[in-house]
Design a protein around this motif. Structure first.
Motif, PDB file in Angstrom:
ATOM      1  N   SER A  72       1.366 -10.302  -7.893  1.00  0.00           N
ATOM      2  CA  SER A  72       1.847 -11.660  -8.210  1.00  0.00           C
ATOM      3  C   SER A  72       2.699 -12.199  -7.065  1.00  0.00           C
ATOM      4  O   SER A  72       2.604 -13.382  -6.704  1.00  0.00           O
ATOM      5  N   TYR A  73       3.523 -11.345  -6.489  1.00  0.00           N
ATOM      6  CA  TYR A  73       4.361 -11.739  -5.360  1.00  0.00           C
ATOM      7  C   TYR A  73       3.494 -12.118  -4.161  1.00  0.00           C
ATOM      8  O   TYR A  73       3.726 -13.146  -3.509  1.00  0.00           O
TER       9      TYR A  73
ATOM     10  N   ASP B  66       6.248   3.028 -14.920  1.00  0.00           N
ATOM     11  CA  ASP B  66       6.284   1.631 -14.485  1.00  0.00           C
ATOM     12  C   ASP B  66       5.288   1.327 -13.367  1.00  0.00           C
ATOM     13  O   ASP B  66       5.258   0.200 -12.858  1.00  0.00           O
TER      14      ASP B  66
ATOM     15  N   GLY C 163       3.172  -6.628 -10.399  1.00  0.00           N
ATOM     16  CA  GLY C 163       4.220  -7.503  -9.889  1.00  0.00           C
ATOM     17  C   GLY C 163       4.069  -7.768  -8.394  1.00  0.00           C
ATOM     18  O   GLY C 163       4.258  -8.906  -7.935  1.00  0.00           O
TER      19      GLY C 163
ATOM     20  N   THR D  49      11.785 -11.029 -10.937  1.00  0.00           N
ATOM     21  CA  THR D  49      11.371 -10.926 -12.339  1.00  0.00           C
ATOM     22  C   THR D  49      10.177  -9.999 -12.551  1.00  0.00           C
ATOM     23  O   THR D  49      10.041  -9.399 -13.626  1.00  0.00           O
ATOM     24  N   SER D  50       9.289  -9.877 -11.545  1.00  0.00           N
ATOM     25  CA  SER D  50       8.050  -9.125 -11.735  1.00  0.00           C
ATOM     26  C   SER D  50       8.054  -7.739 -11.096  1.00  0.00           C
ATOM     27  O   SER D  50       7.254  -6.885 -11.476  1.00  0.00           O
ATOM     28  N   VAL D  51       8.948  -7.533 -10.116  1.00  0.00           N
ATOM     29  CA  VAL D  51       8.959  -6.253  -9.397  1.00  0.00           C
ATOM     30  C   VAL D  51      10.257  -5.489  -9.640  1.00  0.00           C
ATOM     31  O   VAL D  51      10.233  -4.299  -9.985  1.00  0.00           O
TER      32      VAL D  51
ATOM     33  N   ALA E 244       2.807  -1.708 -13.996  1.00  0.00           N
ATOM     34  CA  ALA E 244       3.504  -2.994 -14.039  1.00  0.00           C
ATOM     35  C   ALA E 244       4.055  -3.355 -12.664  1.00  0.00           C
ATOM     36  O   ALA E 244       4.038  -4.524 -12.260  1.00  0.00           O
ATOM     37  N   TYR E 245       4.532  -2.354 -11.930  1.00  0.00           N
ATOM     38  CA  TYR E 245       5.046  -2.602 -10.583  1.00  0.00           C
ATOM     39  C   TYR E 245       3.940  -3.144  -9.674  1.00  0.00           C
ATOM     40  O   TYR E 245       4.136  -4.138  -8.966  1.00  0.00           O
TER      41      TYR E 245
ATOM     42  N   HIS F  54      10.951  -2.844 -12.357  1.00  0.00           N
ATOM     43  CA  HIS F  54      10.174  -1.603 -12.328  1.00  0.00           C
ATOM     44  C   HIS F  54      10.560  -0.701 -11.157  1.00  0.00           C
ATOM     45  O   HIS F  54       9.920   0.319 -10.916  1.00  0.00           O
TER      46      HIS F  54
ATOM     47  N   ILE G 264       9.932 -14.556  -8.091  1.00  0.00           N
ATOM     48  CA  ILE G 264       8.798 -13.757  -8.583  1.00  0.00           C
ATOM     49  C   ILE G 264       9.091 -12.285  -8.396  1.00  0.00           C
ATOM     50  O   ILE G 264       8.846 -11.455  -9.296  1.00  0.00           O
TER      51      ILE G 264
ATOM     52  N   CYS H  92       1.982 -15.486  -4.611  1.00  0.00           N
ATOM     53  CA  CYS H  92       2.961 -16.538  -4.343  1.00  0.00           C
ATOM     54  C   CYS H  92       3.110 -16.763  -2.838  1.00  0.00           C
ATOM     55  O   CYS H  92       3.152 -17.906  -2.369  1.00  0.00           O
TER      56      CYS H  92
END
Length: 258
Positions: free
Chosen positions: A52-53, A42, A49, A107-109, A45-46, A112, A104, A56
């Motif tokens: 993305s955080y 992961d 994420g 859902t994104s972190v 993907a982590y 994982h 965010i 934001c």
């Protein structure tokens, strides 16, 4: 780096004099630390994420910096995030601004994460030996955790020895730097104190001081007192461990005002 409200204990002043002293006393400066543990599969993907955080946070004008550290030894699929040293009140502001980005993170972190731990580190400048104006944003840091034996006496013994070592380092103009922080509200398995040693490179990290720490202490206080200090520290310590982290530019969030 989920937002949460720190647990605070309020103490009421019993007289006007006490209130004045409390008002004049310097506010404690604290560093918030989150450590994320991620499954190898992961990792990509982590990290996406976290980016993305951070994006934001930037869009919402989040003004505080989160410095990211990748663990190079120990659990190498772990990441730590630290704030600058700020007063307690700053964490209220972080919570209010950052909560817009909590969805965010969830859902994104969170999907994982294997687990996450958090705590506060009170910067103990009275126990540290850092060059004036020097920060801890170095390419590498060695982190040494000290878990003390239960009771008031081991804590007092550790603080007493650390203060004496810092005073000796100042007196001897010892060229090596370290910061000591005291852990707060980090859970039952957390260390009581953490020593952070900045380094410019692996070579710098592995280089022995020209004058070893206890030799420096002995030069200032004498062999007998130095041995007594070392024994006091050993007797107060239940266990210690260390690991090396590297500064992660890609996952660090720079505050909007920086």
């Amino acid at each position: 780096m989920k937002s949460s409200t720190p647990w605070l204990a309020g103490v009421a002043a019993c007289c006007c004099f006490t209130a004045v002293v409390a008002a004049d006393a310097p506010k404690p400066m604290l560093i918030r630390d989150y450590t994320d543990f991620v499954a190898p599969a992961d990792q990509q993907a982590y990290e996406a994420g976290i980016k993305s955080y951070n994006q934001c946070l930037s869009q919402h004008g989040f003004k505080y910096t989160w410095t990211a550290w990748s663990h190079e030894t120990g659990d190498t699929f772990a990441y730590s995030y630290t704030t600058d040293a700020v007063p307690w009140s700053a964490f209220d502001a972080m919570h209010e601004t950052g909560k817009a980005c909590d969805p965010i993170f969830r859902t994104s972190v969170n999907p994982h994460l294997k687990s996450e731990v958090s705590g506060f580190v009170q910067a103990r400048n009275d126990l540290s030996h850092m060059a004036k104006g020097m920060g801890l944003t170095a390419p590498y840091i060695e982190v040494i955790d000290f878990k003390l034996k239960n009771g008031h006496e081991p804590h007092e013994a550790f603080v007493d020895v650390a203060k004496k070592i810092a005073a000796a380092a100042d007196k001897a103009k010892w060229p090596n730097n370290y910061m000591i922080g005291e852990m707060q509200q980090a859970g039952p398995d957390a260390p009581d104190f953490v020593v952070v040693i900045p380094a410019k490179s692996w070579e710098d990290l592995g280089k022995d001081p020209e004058t070893p720490l206890w030799t420096m202490v002995e030069n200032v206080y004498g062999k007998q007192d130095a041995q007594a200090m070392r024994k006091s520290l050993n007797d107060a310590t239940e266990s210690s461990s260390s690991h090396v982290d590297s500064y992660n530019t890609e996952l660090t969030y720079k505050g909007a005002s920086k």
